[in-house]
Motif scaffolding. Structure first.
Motif, short mmCIF file in Angstrom:
data_model
loop_
_atom_site.label_atom_id
_atom_site.label_comp_id
_atom_site.label_asym_id
_atom_site.label_seq_id
_atom_site.Cartn_x
_atom_site.Cartn_y
_atom_site.Cartn_z
N ILE A 3 0.86 -1.18 0.00
CA ILE A 3 0.00 0.00 0.00
C ILE A 3 0.90 1.23 0.00
O ILE A 3 1.76 1.38 0.86
N SER A 4 0.71 2.09 -0.97
CA SER A 4 1.51 3.30 -1.08
C SER A 4 0.68 4.49 -0.62
O SER A 4 -0.45 4.67 -1.07
N GLU A 10 5.32 12.46 -5.93
CA GLU A 10 6.04 12.63 -4.66
C GLU A 10 7.09 11.54 -4.48
O GLU A 10 8.21 11.80 -4.07
N SER A 11 6.73 10.30 -4.82
CA SER A 11 7.71 9.23 -4.67
C SER A 11 8.79 9.34 -5.75
O SER A 11 9.94 8.94 -5.54
N PHE A 15 12.82 9.25 -5.46
CA PHE A 15 13.60 8.37 -6.32
C PHE A 15 14.76 9.14 -6.96
O PHE A 15 15.91 8.70 -6.94
N ILE A 16 14.45 10.31 -7.54
CA ILE A 16 15.48 11.13 -8.19
C ILE A 16 16.56 11.53 -7.19
O ILE A 16 17.76 11.42 -7.47
N GLU A 52 8.57 2.05 -13.66
CA GLU A 52 8.00 3.32 -14.09
C GLU A 52 8.89 4.50 -13.68
O GLU A 52 9.10 5.44 -14.45
N HIS A 53 9.43 4.44 -12.47
CA HIS A 53 10.35 5.49 -12.01
C HIS A 53 11.61 5.52 -12.88
O HIS A 53 12.08 6.60 -13.26
N ILE A 54 12.15 4.37 -13.19
CA ILE A 54 13.37 4.30 -13.99
C ILE A 54 13.13 4.86 -15.39
O ILE A 54 13.94 5.63 -15.91
#
Length: 94
Positions: A3-4, A10-11, A15-16, A52-54
């Protein structure tokens, strides 16, 4: 179940910040990210979010490798498989 409580943007900011901090520590300005997350089971949500972040970060300084640890080691002796993995990863990084 994962659960996020934070939205993607924001996440992604976190990550960056994390990736850029790690890149600043490398001499060659290159990171190899190896995911041991089960892509097809209960961890699929996490795997998809990380990917997705990558892809949104879209950097030539990141290499991303997925490795299905659960499938690779299924029914086999764990110690022997870990030694095999270590050997393959070592040669892949040379």
């Amino acid at each position: 179940m994962l659960i996020s409580y934070k939205g993607f943007n924001e996440s992604h900011d976190a990550f960056i910040k994390h990736i850029e901090n790690e890149l600043s520590k490398t001499k060659g300005n290159q990171l190899i990210l190896i995911s041991l997350v089960d892509e097809w089971g209960k961890e699929n949500i996490l795997s998809d979010a990380f990917y997705e972040h990558i892809t949104k970060y879209n950097s030539p300084h990141l290499s991303y490798i997925t490795f299905d640890f659960h499938e690779y080691c299924k029914g086999l002796q764990l110690k022997a498989r870990l030694l095999s993995i270590k050997k393959h990863v070592f040669f892949a990084l040379i």
